[in-house]
Design a protein around this motif. Structure first.
Motif, PDB file in Angstrom:
ATOM      1  N   UNK A   1       3.970  -0.583  -4.563  1.00  0.00           N
ATOM      2  CA  UNK A   1       2.648  -0.867  -4.034  1.00  0.00           C
ATOM      3  C   UNK A   1       2.246   0.226  -3.043  1.00  0.00           C
ATOM      4  N   UNK A   2       1.018   0.713  -3.168  1.00  0.00           N
ATOM      5  CA  UNK A   2       0.469   1.690  -2.243  1.00  0.00           C
ATOM      6  C   UNK A   2      -0.755   1.072  -1.595  1.00  0.00           C
ATOM      7  N   UNK A   3      -0.733   0.970  -0.273  1.00  0.00           N
ATOM      8  CA  UNK A   3      -1.862   0.391   0.452  1.00  0.00           C
ATOM      9  C   UNK A   3      -2.610   1.518   1.160  1.00  0.00           C
ATOM     10  N   UNK A   4      -3.909   1.613   0.900  1.00  0.00           N
ATOM     11  CA  UNK A   4      -4.747   2.657   1.484  1.00  0.00           C
ATOM     12  C   UNK A   4      -5.485   2.083   2.681  1.00  0.00           C
ATOM     13  N   UNK A   5      -5.360   2.747   3.821  1.00  0.00           N
ATOM     14  CA  UNK A   5      -6.126   2.330   4.990  1.00  0.00           C
ATOM     15  C   UNK A   5      -7.574   2.761   4.832  1.00  0.00           C
ATOM     16  N   UNK A   6      -8.460   2.048   5.494  1.00  0.00           N
ATOM     17  CA  UNK A   6      -9.878   2.360   5.440  1.00  0.00           C
ATOM     18  C   UNK A   6     -10.144   3.713   6.085  1.00  0.00           C
ATOM     19  N   UNK A   7     -10.949   4.535   5.426  1.00  0.00           N
ATOM     20  CA  UNK A   7     -11.343   5.827   5.975  1.00  0.00           C
ATOM     21  C   UNK A   7     -12.214   5.581   7.202  1.00  0.00           C
ATOM     22  N   UNK A   8     -11.982   6.361   8.259  1.00  0.00           N
ATOM     23  CA  UNK A   8     -12.766   6.219   9.488  1.00  0.00           C
ATOM     24  C   UNK A   8     -13.545   7.506   9.723  1.00  0.00           C
TER      25      UNK A   8
ATOM     26  N   UNK B   1     -13.516   5.139  -3.478  1.00  0.00           N
ATOM     27  CA  UNK B   1     -13.288   6.231  -4.429  1.00  0.00           C
ATOM     28  C   UNK B   1     -11.824   6.657  -4.437  1.00  0.00           C
ATOM     29  N   UNK B   2     -11.208   6.753  -3.257  1.00  0.00           N
ATOM     30  CA  UNK B   2      -9.789   7.117  -3.176  1.00  0.00           C
ATOM     31  C   UNK B   2      -8.923   6.055  -3.842  1.00  0.00           C
ATOM     32  N   UNK B   3      -9.211   4.800  -3.593  1.00  0.00           N
ATOM     33  CA  UNK B   3      -8.440   3.706  -4.189  1.00  0.00           C
ATOM     34  C   UNK B   3      -8.563   3.729  -5.711  1.00  0.00           C
ATOM     35  N   UNK B   4      -9.776   3.906  -6.204  1.00  0.00           N
ATOM     36  CA  UNK B   4     -10.002   3.910  -7.655  1.00  0.00           C
ATOM     37  C   UNK B   4      -9.322   5.101  -8.321  1.00  0.00           C
ATOM     38  N   UNK B   5      -9.411   6.276  -7.706  1.00  0.00           N
ATOM     39  CA  UNK B   5      -8.799   7.477  -8.283  1.00  0.00           C
ATOM     40  C   UNK B   5      -7.280   7.351  -8.333  1.00  0.00           C
ATOM     41  N   UNK B   6      -6.672   6.863  -7.259  1.00  0.00           N
ATOM     42  CA  UNK B   6      -5.219   6.690  -7.233  1.00  0.00           C
ATOM     43  C   UNK B   6      -4.773   5.583  -8.191  1.00  0.00           C
ATOM     44  N   UNK B   7      -5.547   4.520  -8.283  1.00  0.00           N
ATOM     45  CA  UNK B   7      -5.237   3.421  -9.204  1.00  0.00           C
ATOM     46  C   UNK B   7      -5.188   3.932 -10.642  1.00  0.00           C
TER      47      UNK B   7
ATOM     48  N   UNK C   1       1.790   1.834 -10.366  1.00  0.00           N
ATOM     49  CA  UNK C   1       1.662   1.459  -8.960  1.00  0.00           C
ATOM     50  C   UNK C   1       0.496   0.490  -8.794  1.00  0.00           C
ATOM     51  N   UNK C   2       0.640  -0.439  -7.865  1.00  0.00           N
ATOM     52  CA  UNK C   2      -0.439  -1.312  -7.464  1.00  0.00           C
ATOM     53  C   UNK C   2      -1.086  -0.663  -6.242  1.00  0.00           C
ATOM     54  N   UNK C   3      -2.299  -0.165  -6.391  1.00  0.00           N
ATOM     55  CA  UNK C   3      -2.993   0.530  -5.300  1.00  0.00           C
ATOM     56  C   UNK C   3      -4.011  -0.434  -4.708  1.00  0.00           C
ATOM     57  N   UNK C   4      -3.840  -0.725  -3.431  1.00  0.00           N
ATOM     58  CA  UNK C   4      -4.668  -1.720  -2.753  1.00  0.00           C
ATOM     59  C   UNK C   4      -5.289  -1.072  -1.526  1.00  0.00           C
ATOM     60  N   UNK C   5      -6.543  -1.397  -1.257  1.00  0.00           N
ATOM     61  CA  UNK C   5      -7.154  -0.883  -0.033  1.00  0.00           C
ATOM     62  C   UNK C   5      -7.182  -1.984   1.020  1.00  0.00           C
ATOM     63  N   UNK C   6      -6.955  -1.587   2.260  1.00  0.00           N
ATOM     64  CA  UNK C   6      -6.949  -2.527   3.355  1.00  0.00           C
ATOM     65  C   UNK C   6      -5.779  -2.304   4.283  1.00  0.00           C
ATOM     66  N   UNK C   7      -5.748  -3.079   5.349  1.00  0.00           N
ATOM     67  CA  UNK C   7      -4.693  -2.956   6.342  1.00  0.00           C
ATOM     68  C   UNK C   7      -3.400  -3.596   5.848  1.00  0.00           C
ATOM     69  N   UNK C   8      -2.247  -3.145   6.347  1.00  0.00           N
ATOM     70  CA  UNK C   8      -0.972  -3.745   5.946  1.00  0.00           C
ATOM     71  C   UNK C   8      -0.916  -5.230   6.293  1.00  0.00           C
TER      72      UNK C   8
END
Length: 80
Positions: free
Chosen positions: A15-22, A60-66, A72-79
């Motif tokens: 699983x890969x969790x992507x943090x929100x872009x700031x 866009x980053x989440x979709x491209x990596x997914x 891999x399960x690519x999820x966006x959001x906080x841990x």
């Protein structure tokens, strides 16, 4: 374009969790920005993005990596 995608969690290796872009300040403005001078920008009042730029970049980053990492399960959001 961002399309619908799904993946069975039992078919994934990790699983890969992507943090929100700031983005700070004018970079995260809903108005489309134009560069006027070398040190000035102007944000449009009537030509707006559909979402804020930070949300668009995160999605866009989440979709491209997914799509690039099928095991891999690519999820966006906080841990969790």
């Amino acid at each position: 374009p961002i399309g619908a995608s799904s993946r069975n969690v039992t078919d994934t290796d990790a699983q890969l969790r992507i943090q929100t872009v700031v983005l700070r300040g004018a970079l995260n403005n809903l108005g489309i920005a134009m560069k006027i001078d070398s040190n000035q920008i102007h944000a449009a009042n009537y030509n707006l993005w559909g979402e804020s730029p930070d949300v668009m970049l995160t999605t866009t980053a989440q979709q491209a990596l997914f799509n690039a990492m099928p095991n891999w399960m690519v999820i966006k959001g906080l841990p969790v």
